[in-house]
Design a protein around this motif. Structure first.
Motif, PDB file in Angstrom:
ATOM      1  N   GLN B  27      46.486  34.778  27.905  1.00 40.02           N
ATOM      2  CA  GLN B  27      46.165  36.040  28.373  1.00 40.02           C
ATOM      3  C   GLN B  27      45.088  36.617  27.473  1.00 40.02           C
ATOM      4  O   GLN B  27      45.129  36.371  26.351  1.00 40.02           O
ATOM      5  CB  GLN B  27      47.396  36.899  28.359  1.00 40.02           C
ATOM      6  CG  GLN B  27      47.089  38.238  28.685  1.00 40.02           C
ATOM      7  CD  GLN B  27      48.385  38.561  29.533  1.00 40.02           C
ATOM      8  OE1 GLN B  27      49.637  38.436  29.369  1.00 40.02           O
ATOM      9  NE2 GLN B  27      47.898  38.944  30.796  1.00 40.02           N
ATOM     10  N   VAL B  29      43.518  40.533  26.816  1.00 37.95           N
ATOM     11  CA  VAL B  29      43.726  41.985  27.068  1.00 37.95           C
ATOM     12  C   VAL B  29      42.549  42.405  26.411  1.00 37.95           C
ATOM     13  O   VAL B  29      42.190  42.294  25.033  1.00 37.95           O
ATOM     14  CB  VAL B  29      44.925  42.401  26.544  1.00 37.95           C
ATOM     15  CG1 VAL B  29      44.904  43.873  26.979  1.00 37.95           C
ATOM     16  CG2 VAL B  29      46.159  41.957  27.100  1.00 37.95           C
ATOM     17  N   TYR B 311      47.939  36.283  35.861  1.00 35.55           N
ATOM     18  CA  TYR B 311      46.399  37.059  35.829  1.00 35.55           C
ATOM     19  C   TYR B 311      46.393  37.202  34.386  1.00 35.55           C
ATOM     20  O   TYR B 311      46.786  37.916  33.772  1.00 35.55           O
ATOM     21  CB  TYR B 311      47.175  38.388  36.213  1.00 35.55           C
ATOM     22  CG  TYR B 311      47.752  38.619  37.577  1.00 35.55           C
ATOM     23  CD1 TYR B 311      49.100  38.254  37.811  1.00 35.55           C
ATOM     24  CD2 TYR B 311      46.868  38.524  38.678  1.00 35.55           C
ATOM     25  CE1 TYR B 311      49.688  38.380  39.001  1.00 35.55           C
ATOM     26  CE2 TYR B 311      47.523  38.742  40.237  1.00 35.55           C
ATOM     27  CZ  TYR B 311      48.833  38.617  40.224  1.00 35.55           C
ATOM     28  OH  TYR B 311      49.351  38.511  41.341  1.00 35.55           O
ATOM     29  N   CYS B 314      43.245  41.144  31.390  1.00 34.31           N
ATOM     30  CA  CYS B 314      43.688  42.296  31.588  1.00 34.31           C
ATOM     31  C   CYS B 314      42.875  43.368  30.975  1.00 34.31           C
ATOM     32  O   CYS B 314      42.276  42.705  29.880  1.00 34.31           O
ATOM     33  CB  CYS B 314      45.200  42.446  31.184  1.00 34.31           C
ATOM     34  SG  CYS B 314      46.346  41.518  31.479  1.00 34.31           S
ATOM     35  N   CYS B 341      45.535  43.503  35.416  1.00 34.15           N
ATOM     36  CA  CYS B 341      45.194  42.400  34.960  1.00 34.15           C
ATOM     37  C   CYS B 341      44.716  41.494  36.331  1.00 34.15           C
ATOM     38  O   CYS B 341      45.097  41.713  37.572  1.00 34.15           O
ATOM     39  CB  CYS B 341      46.746  41.346  34.626  1.00 34.15           C
ATOM     40  SG  CYS B 341      47.370  42.309  33.091  1.00 34.15           S
TER      41      CYS B 341
END
Lengths: 419, 593
Positions: B27, B29, B311, B314, B341
C-alpha cells in the motif's frame, strides 16, 4: 596570654574564616568541588552525593562508573538528613580541619622533629612554635580551598595526622587503627605503615638500641586485622564484594582518566593499549620503591621518613589533589632547622607558585575557551610534580647533611660533596 | 486522527481480501502536507505460515532474513533506519502513531528466546553481525556499550506462546548515515524486489533527500482470532516527507535558485522604500505534484496478482481534493471522507497528478499527544546538563508516558540533580548507572504532565575523557547520544478502537563534544613524564646511596677532574695576585658542586 587561650583563638579564627566563606559565598563550595585541582574521581564530593542518592534508594552505587569511594563513607553521610545536609557537611569539614590542626600541634609539641630518639640534630633548637605550625596549616590557602571543596581525602589526611601524633605519644594501637582507617579510605597511607611502625617502635622502646621485631610484627598484624575488619563491615553494609573492584580496582588499574594535578592521567590517555599493564606496574612499583630506601637510610629519623613519604604520595599517586599537598606543607614547617641547609629553594618555590597560578588558567583555556589544548595543562602538572619532588629531594639532602654534621661537626657551614 | 485513520483503513482494506491468509499486500498512501510537502507512506506486508517458516519453505517471506532470525532465535524483530526530523508543529502526529519510527541512524529492538542471559547476549551479537552484513549497515558496532534492556518502553506486539523465555534487547547506532546501500537490501527483501508495484517508485536519490524518512522492518508471529493458524508476518514500511519544491529540482542542476523578477510576487502588506525591494510571498504554499516530480519515476505495473481486488495507491486528503490519474481505474472511497484508494493497472505505467489546491482540502493537522524537545545545556567540555521540555497541548487531559533514555558510558549523569519544574510529576523512576567501557546508563521515567502545561526535566552530567585509541577519526566532531524514546501510555485521542495501541515519539539525537588530548603527542608525553619521574627518583636515590665528604677532600678523578683542578688553581693564583689583602688559611676552598 596562656597557651590554651592562644590556641582557642587560633582555632576560632580559622573556623570563622571558613564559616564566613561558606555562608557569604554560597556558590563557592560547589565551585571548588567542581575544580579538578581539588576534586578527583575518587574523592569528589559531588560523586559522594550521587553515591549517597543511589545508596539510599537501594541501587548499588558500585554497579556504576561514577562512585569510587568506600562504603563506610556512605553510611557515615547517610545519617545526615537531606534538609540540613549542606550545613552539617560544612561543619563536619571545618571540624576535621581543626582536629587535624590539633593533631599537628601535638606532633609539634613533642619536639620530636629534630630530637628523635636515636638522633639529635645539632640545630634542633631552631624551631617554630606549635601554634605557628598549626596556623601555617590552617591558613594555608590550599587547606582552606580543600575545606571548601570538601573532598573526602580530608578524612584520610586527618587520620594520617592522628596516626602520627598517637605514635609519638606511644599509643601505638590507636595509631595503627587510625592508619588503617586512612588506608581504607584511600590506598596510599598503607605505604606509611613501615615508617610509622618504626617511629612507634622507637618511641615505645625509649631509645634502647635494637629492633624489637616482635613489636613490628604484632602491630603489622593489628593493621591488617583492622583493615580486614573494615572490609568486613563494608561487606555487611553493601551486601557484596563489588565495592572492592570499584574502589581499589579503579585506582590500581586507572579506569577513570579525569585530569588532575598528577602525572598519571595524560600518560595513560596517550598510551597504546598493549603497554597499559606494563606501565601501570612500573608506576606502582616506583611509588613503592621509596619506602624501603628511605626507611633504611634514615633509620634514626622515622618521623622525617613518614613526612617525606606523605610528600612523595602527594606527587606520585594516581589521583593527587591539593589536599595531599596541603598536608605535606603543614608537616614541613616542623623541620625549620634544616631550612638553612637547603640549596635550591628559589627554584622549587617559584615552580610551585608558577604552577598554582597558571594551572587553573591553562585548564580553562583547554576545557572552556577551547583556545589551548591539553598540553598546556599537562605542562603545568609536570612543573608542579617536578617542583614538589625537588622540594622533597632538597629536604632529604638537608637532613642527610645535618645528620652527617653530627659526625663531622667541623664541617658546619662548609661546602660538601657527595661521592 | 490521521494515524489511526491509517491503521484502520489499511486493516479494513486488507480484510476485504482475506487478511489472515493473504500472503502479500502492499500500500502507498500519499498525504499532502502544509505548506508544500507530501508524506508518502509505503507499506509491504508478507506472511508465511508458522509451519512453513519453521521448515524453511519461504515463498513471500524473505529467506535471507528468515534464516538469520531462526539462527539467532529472535522471535520478534523491529529494525529502523531513519534520518531527518519530524516537524510536529507543522505536520502534527507522526504516521502510524510513531510505532514505525526510529531514532536517527539505526535502531533495533528484538525479543530473543534463550535459556540464560549469556546465551541471549551471544544471540544478540550474532543477530547484529548478521543483520549488519545483510543491510550493509555497521550494526556490528552495537555492542554492550550501545545495548540497553528497557523495562516498560517496549511490549511484544506478536502473539508468543507463554512457554518461551524472551529477552528484550534494544540497540541504537545514532552515528550511522542511512543511504542507498541500506535501501537496496531492503527492497531485495520484497517479493517483487522493487521492480514493479509501488516499490518501483523508491529511489535512493529522492528518498535520502527527504526532510524526514524512516525505513522499518517488523517481524512478529501473529495468530489471528479466527484460529486459522499462526503466521510469521513481516511488515516493511518506508515513510518519507518530501518537499515538493526540492523534489522538483532537476537532478542535473540541484542548486536552488531564486525566482526571476517577473515571477516574483511581493507581499503588498509591507512598506517598501523603493521599487527594488520585495518581501516575496511564500508561493510554494501551493504546488502541483505528480509522481514523476516526487519520485523521479512513475509506477511500473502491479506487484499483486489481479485476482486480489486491492487498491494499493491511496491519497489521504479530503474527498473534495482533485486527483487525476493516467488510466481510469477502480477507486475506493472511505466513508470517513478522507481517503480514497486506486487500483493499479497490471502492466501499464501509472501516473498521478494532484494540481495545486486550497489547503483546506488537505487532511486537518492532528495534534500530537505531547511535544518534546531535548538539548544539552552548559558550556565547556568538562560537564553539562540535559534539559527536556515536554509540552502537553491538550487543554483537558493529562498525558502519561514513559521516557526512556540510553546514555553512552562517557556521559556520567548525576541523578541526584534530576529536577522537574512541576512537582510530583514523576510517578516512577528506573535508573541503571553505566560502567566505564562496558555499558551505558539507562534511565526510564514514568511521567504525567498535567493538561496545558510544559514540564522541564533537567539533570547534570559529567563528560569523561577517553583513551587515545577510543576517539573516532574526527575527534573534535564529538560523539552522538541516542534519541530518547517516549511511549505514550494513555493516548488523548478519543477513538475507542485503538486504546491498546501505544504511541511513540522520539527526540532528536544530541552531539556531545568531549575533551580531547593532543593526538600528536604519545611519544612526547611518555618521555616527558618519564623524565620528571626519573629526575625525582634519581635525585633521591643518588642522595641516599652516596656519602658526604668535604668539597676539597674529594679526590678528583679522571681527565676532567685534572683539568678542573688545573683551571681552578690557575684562577686562584690570579685572584691571589690581584686581591689587595692576602688571605690566610691553610686551605683553599673549591666551589662545591
Amino acid at each position: 596570654m596562656g597557651r590554651l587561650l592562644q590556641q582557642v583563638l587560633l582555632f576560632a579564627a580559622a573556623a570563622l574564616l571558613r564559616l564566613i566563606l561558606f555562608l557569604v559565598f554560597p556558590s563557592l563550595p560547589d565551585f571548588f568541588t567542581g575544580r579538578v585541582e581539588v576534586s578527583t574521581p575518587v574523592t569528589s564530593f559531588k560523586r559522594l552525593q550521587e553515591g549517597l542518592f543511589l545508596y539510599t534508594r537501594n541501587v548499588s552505587p558500585y554497579d556504576g562508573g561514577v562512585f569510587y569511594q568506600p562504603p563506610l563513607l556512605l553510611t557515615l553521610f547517610s545519617f545526615i538528613p537531606d534538609s540540613i545536609f549542606t550545613t552539617v557537611t560544612a561543619l563536619l569539614y571545618i571540624g576535621l580541619d581543626l582536629a587535624s590542626a590539633q593533631a599537628l600541634i601535638e606532633i609539634a609539641d613533642s619536639k620530636l622533629s629534630g630530637h628523635e630518639l636515636f638522633y639529635k640534630s645539632p640545630r634542633r633548637h631552631s624551631r617554630w612554635g606549635s601554634l605557628a605550625v598549626a596556623a601555617a596549616f590552617l591558613f594555608n590557602p590550599l587547606t582552606v580551598i580543600s575545606c571548601l571543596g570538601r573532598p573526602t581525602s580530608i578524612f584520610s589526611n586527618y587520620a594520617i595526622l592522628l596516626a602520627i601524633s598517637k605514635a609519638i605519644q606511644g599509643k601505638t594501637g590507636n595509631a595503627i587503627i587510625a592508619l588503617s582507617m586512612a588506608a581504607y579510605q584511600s590506598m596510599y597511607p598503607a605505604i606509611l605503615l613501615l615508617p610509622l611502625l618504626l617511629l612507634a617502635h622507637d618511641v615505645s622502646t625509649q631509645g634502647i638500641i635494637g629492633t624489637d621485631t616482635g613489636f613490628l610484627v604484632r602491630h603489622a598484624a593489628l593493621f591488617f586485622g583492622a583493615i580486614s575488619a573494615l572490609f568486613g563491615l563494608s561487606y555487611l553494609v553493601t551486601g557484596s564484594w563489588e565495592f572492592f573492584a570499584s574502589t581499589y580496582g579503579n585506582q590500581l588499574l586507572l579506569v577513570d582518566l579525569t585530569p588532575n594535578i598528577g602525572l598519571w592521567w595524560y600518560f595513560f590517555i596517550e598510551m597504546f593499549d598493549s603497554f597499559r599493564e606494563f606501565f601501570l606496574g612500573v608506576f606502582w612499583l616506583h611509588l613503592l620503591s621509596y619506602v624501603g630506601g628511605l626507611s633504611v637510610r634514615l633509620r634514626t629519623q622515622p618521623l622525617f621518613v613518614t613526612i617525606t613519604m606523605v610528600g612523595l604520595i602527594a606527587v606520585f599517586i594516581p589521583y593527587p589533589s591539593i589536599s595531599n599537598a596541603s598536608i605535606y606543607l603543614g608537616l614541613f614547617p616542623l623541620y625549620k632547622h634544616i631550612f638553612p641547609l637547603m640549596r635550591t629553594t628559589f627554584i622549587y618555590t617559584t615552580a610551585l607558585l608558577y604552577s598554582i597560578v597558571l594551572g587553573p588558567a591553562f585548564y580553562y583555556l583547554w576545557i572552556y575557551a577551547g583556545s589551548g589544548n591539553a598540553n598546556f595543562f599537562y605542562a603545568i602538572t609536570l612543573v608542579w610534580g617536578l617542583g614538589f619532588s625537588l622540594l622533597i629531594g632538597d629536604s632529604i639532602w638537608a637532613t642527610l647533611r645535618d645528620e652527617w654534621e653530627v659526625t663531622r661537626p667541623e664541617m658546619k657551614d662548609k661546602p660538601i660533596r657527595q661521592i | 486522527m490521521l494515524p489511526t485513520l491509517f491503521c484502520f483503513l489499511v486493516l479494513s482494506l486488507l480484510t476485504s481480501s482475506c487478511y489472515a491468509l493473504s500472503d502479500y499486500s502492499e500500500q502507498l498512501v500519499l498525504q499532502p502536507l502544509v505548506p508544500a510537502s507530501v508524506l508518502a507512506s509505503f507499506n509491504f506486508r508478507s506472511n508465511a505460515s508458522q509451519s512453513s517458516y519453521n521448515q524453511q519453505h519461504f515463498q513471500y517471506f524473505p529467506r535471507s532474513l528468515g534464516q538469520i532470525l531462526q539462527h539467532a532465535h529472535a522471535k520478534e524483530l523491529h529494525l529502523r533506519f531513519s534520518s531527518g526530523r519530524w516537524d510536529a508543529e507543522s505536520w502534527g502526529n507522526r504516521p502510524w502513531n510513531g510505532t514505525k519510527e526510529g531514532g536517527t541512524g539505526v535502531e533495533i529492538w528484538t525479543w530473543i528466546d534463550a535459556s540464560s542471559e549469556e546465551e541471549a547476549l551471544m544471540q544478540w551479537n550474532t543477530l547484529n553481525n548478521a543483520l549488519a552484513g545483510l543491510f550493509c549497515a555497521s550494526m556490528n558496532f552495537i555492542d554492550s556499550t550501545r545495548t540497553s534492556r528497557p523495562l516498560s518502553t517496549f511490549e511484544p506486539l506478536g502473539n508468543h506462546n507463554s512457554g518461551s523465555n524472551l529477552h528484550l534487547f534494544h540497540g541504537a547506532l545514532t552515528r550511522e548515515v542511512v543511504c542507498t546501500e541500506n535501501l537496496t537490501p531492503f527492497l531485495k527483501l520484497l517479493p517483487c524486489k522493487g521492480k514493479v508495484g509501488i516499490a518501483s517508485l523508491l529511489d535512493g536519490h529522492k528518498l535520502f533527500d527527504a526532510t524526514w524518512q524512516t525505513m522499518s522492518i517488523d517481524v512478529q508471529p501473529v495468530c489471528p482470532a479466527d484460529q486459522s493458524g499462526c503466521v510469521m508476518e513481516i511488515e516493511q514500511t518506508i515513510d518519507m516527507v518530501l518537499d515538493i519544491d526540492r523534489s522538483k529540482r532537476p537532478r542535473g542542476d540541484p542548486i536552488p535558485r531564486p525566482l526571476p523578477d517577473d515571477r516574483l510576487i511581493c507581499d503588498q502588506n509591507r512598506q517598501y522604500p523603493d521599487e527594488n525591494s520585495c518581501y516575496p510571498l511564500d508561493l510554494s504554499a501551493a504546488q502541483d505534484l505528480t509522481l514523476k516530480d516526487l519520485f523521479g519515476r512513475s509506477i511500473q505495473g502491479s506487484c499483486l496478482s489481479p485476482a486480489d481486488s486491492t487498491y494499493p495507491v491511496c491519497v489521504a486528503a479530503s474527498n473534495s481534493l482533485e486527483v487525476y490519474t493516467t488510466n481510469a481505474l477502480a477507486e475506493y472511497k472511505a466513508t470517513s471522507g478522507y481517503l480514497r484508494c486506486l487500483a493499479l493497472p497490471e502492466k501499464d505505467e501509472f501516473e498521478l497528478l494532484i494540481p495545486k489546491q486550497d489547503h483546506a482540502r488537505f487532511l486537518p493537522v492532528s495534534t500530537p499527544p505531547i511535544y518534546v524537545e531535548r538539548s544539552i545545556t552548559g558550556r565547556g567540555q568538562e560537564r553539562g546538563g540535559i534539559r527536556v521540555l515536554l509540552r502537553n497541548p491538550s487543554p483537558t487531559h493529562n498525558v502519561s508516558f514513559v521516557y526512556f533514555e540510553a546514555l553512552p558510558w562517557f556521559m556520567k549523569p548525576y541523578m541526584h540533580t534530576l529536577k522537574t519544574s512541576i512537582p510530583n510529576t514523576i510517578d516512577e523512576m528506573y535508573y541503571r548507572p553505566g560502567l566505564d567501557r562496558k555499558r551505558g546508563s539507562q534511565l526510564e521515567l514514568a511521567i504525567t504532565v498535567p493538561a496545558n502545561q510544559i514540564l522541564e526535566l533537567s539533570y547534570d552530567f559529567e563528560k569523561a575523557i577517553l583513551r587515545y585509541t577510543e576517539y573516532p577519526p574526527d575527534a573534535n566532531r564529538g560523539r552522538d547520544v541516542a534519541p530518547a524514546v517516549i511511549r505514550i501510555v494513555n493516548a488523548t485521542t478519543n477513538t475507542s478502537e485503538h486504546v491498546g495501541v501505544a504511541a511513540y515519539l522520539r527526540t532528536t539525537p544530541l552531539m556531545l563534544p568531549l575533551p580531547t588530548p593532543d593526538f600528536s603527542m604519545p611519544y612526547n608525553v611518555i618521555i616527558l613524564t618519564s623524565t620528571v619521574i626519573a629526575l625525582a627518583f634519581g635525585t633521591i636515590y643518588n642522595m641516599l646511596i652516596r656519602q658526604f665528604v668535604g668539597a676539597d677532600e674529594a679526590t678528583s678523578e679522571g681527565l676532567k677532574g685534572k683539568i678542573i683542578v688545573a683551571l681552578v688553581s690557575v684562577r686562584n693564583k690570579i685572584r691571589d695576585s690581584l686581591s689587595p689583602v692576602a688571605t690566610t688559611g691553610p686551605e683553599r676552598e673549591k666551589k662545591n658542586i
